[in-house]
Design a protein around this motif. Structure first.
Motif, PDB file in Angstrom:
ATOM      1  N   LEU A  73       0.825  -1.208   0.000  1.00 24.70           N
ATOM      2  CA  LEU A  73       0.000   0.000   0.000  1.00 24.70           C
ATOM      3  C   LEU A  73       0.862   1.262   0.000  1.00 24.70           C
ATOM      4  O   LEU A  73       0.598   2.200  -0.748  1.00 24.70           O
ATOM      5  CB  LEU A  73      -0.938   0.012   1.207  1.00 24.70           C
ATOM      6  N   VAL A  74       1.895   1.290   0.839  1.00 20.47           N
ATOM      7  CA  VAL A  74       2.716   2.496   0.953  1.00 20.47           C
ATOM      8  C   VAL A  74       3.649   2.691  -0.237  1.00 20.47           C
ATOM      9  O   VAL A  74       4.213   3.764  -0.401  1.00 20.47           O
ATOM     10  CB  VAL A  74       3.515   2.560   2.277  1.00 20.47           C
ATOM     11  N   THR A  75       3.796   1.655  -1.069  1.00 17.75           N
ATOM     12  CA  THR A  75       4.617   1.792  -2.275  1.00 17.75           C
ATOM     13  C   THR A  75       3.764   1.868  -3.537  1.00 17.75           C
ATOM     14  O   THR A  75       4.298   1.863  -4.643  1.00 17.75           O
ATOM     15  CB  THR A  75       5.612   0.618  -2.388  1.00 17.75           C
ATOM     16  N   GLY A  76       2.442   1.924  -3.373  1.00 17.12           N
ATOM     17  CA  GLY A  76       1.551   2.092  -4.521  1.00 17.12           C
ATOM     18  C   GLY A  76       1.265   0.816  -5.291  1.00 17.12           C
ATOM     19  O   GLY A  76       0.638   0.857  -6.341  1.00 17.12           O
ATOM     20  N   PRO A 106       0.387   6.466  -2.001  1.00 15.85           N
ATOM     21  CA  PRO A 106       0.756   6.942  -3.338  1.00 15.85           C
ATOM     22  C   PRO A 106      -0.030   6.199  -4.421  1.00 15.85           C
ATOM     23  O   PRO A 106      -0.527   5.093  -4.188  1.00 15.85           O
ATOM     24  CB  PRO A 106       2.244   6.614  -3.431  1.00 15.85           C
ATOM     25  N   PRO A 107      -0.114   6.798  -5.603  1.00 17.17           N
ATOM     26  CA  PRO A 107      -0.759   6.086  -6.718  1.00 17.17           C
ATOM     27  C   PRO A 107       0.149   4.963  -7.212  1.00 17.17           C
ATOM     28  O   PRO A 107       1.344   4.932  -6.889  1.00 17.17           O
ATOM     29  CB  PRO A 107      -0.910   7.175  -7.784  1.00 17.17           C
ATOM     30  N   PRO A 108      -0.391   4.042  -7.998  1.00 16.84           N
ATOM     31  CA  PRO A 108       0.449   2.966  -8.539  1.00 16.84           C
ATOM     32  C   PRO A 108       1.608   3.536  -9.357  1.00 16.84           C
ATOM     33  O   PRO A 108       1.479   4.601  -9.967  1.00 16.84           O
ATOM     34  CB  PRO A 108      -0.509   2.174  -9.437  1.00 16.84           C
ATOM     35  N   PRO A 109       2.748   2.848  -9.375  1.00 18.77           N
ATOM     36  CA  PRO A 109       3.884   3.318 -10.165  1.00 18.77           C
ATOM     37  C   PRO A 109       3.493   3.504 -11.633  1.00 18.77           C
ATOM     38  O   PRO A 109       2.774   2.684 -12.199  1.00 18.77           O
ATOM     39  CB  PRO A 109       4.923   2.199 -10.014  1.00 18.77           C
ATOM     40  N   GLY A 110       3.939   4.590 -12.216  1.00 23.36           N
ATOM     41  CA  GLY A 110       3.656   4.862 -13.620  1.00 23.36           C
ATOM     42  C   GLY A 110       2.343   5.574 -13.873  1.00 23.36           C
ATOM     43  O   GLY A 110       2.038   5.933 -15.001  1.00 23.36           O
ATOM     44  N   THR A 111       1.546   5.796 -12.815  1.00 19.95           N
ATOM     45  CA  THR A 111       0.274   6.479 -12.971  1.00 19.95           C
ATOM     46  C   THR A 111       0.518   7.967 -13.188  1.00 19.95           C
ATOM     47  O   THR A 111       1.378   8.563 -12.551  1.00 19.95           O
ATOM     48  CB  THR A 111      -0.602   6.292 -11.720  1.00 19.95           C
ATOM     49  N   ARG A 112      -0.250   8.535 -14.102  1.00 21.36           N
ATOM     50  CA  ARG A 112      -0.125   9.973 -14.370  1.00 21.36           C
ATOM     51  C   ARG A 112      -1.471  10.642 -14.162  1.00 21.36           C
ATOM     52  O   ARG A 112      -2.509  10.059 -14.443  1.00 21.36           O
ATOM     53  CB  ARG A 112       0.348  10.186 -15.802  1.00 21.36           C
TER      54      ARG A 112
END
Length: 126
Positions: A73-76, A106-112
């Motif tokens: 969760l804390v790393t998205g 945070p949002p998932p990695p790569g999310t814009r």
């Protein structure tokens, strides 16, 4: 406890003015278990304020979660509500506190942000 989780909790007070803009108030106890032991984190939230401590104190809501899931969760890499719906964690108490607290993740990695994507498309069209 992972380093990412410790950094996450340490960052909450500084991030609270940006994240907690609504009139939310109360204490959320997060119980993180690795199977052998449980760590208790208490987050007291108010408009623009988050205070973090450790210990099994009384709270308006309690979230039971594995260390592994909370690290995701804390790393998205996971979403809080989805984890609850899949019974990967449990929650009791004032649900408004969870809805406010999940904004810290945070949002998932790569999310814009879709607004940024739209601005880029407008600039490229010119």
């Amino acid at each position: 406890m992972t380093e990412a989780i410790e950094q996450f909790f340490a960052s909450l007070p500084a991030r609270a003015p940006e994240v907690l803009r609504t009139p939310v108030g109360g204490a959320l106890r997060i119980e993180l278990s690795d199977g052998h032991r449980t760590e208790h984190w208490l987050v007291r939230m108010g408009p623009g304020v988050a205070e973090v401590s450790q210990g099994p104190e009384q709270a308006d809501a309690v979230w039971f979660c594995s260390v592994d899931l909370f690290d995701r969760l804390v790393t998205g890499r996971a979403q809080a509500l989805a984890a609850l719906f899949r019974n990967e964690s449990t929650y009791t108490g004032n649900v408004v506190l969870l809805l406010a607290f999940r904004r810290f993740f945070p949002p998932p990695p790569g999310t814009r942000d879709p607004r940024d994507v739209a601005r880029e498309h407008i600039r490229q069209a010119r």
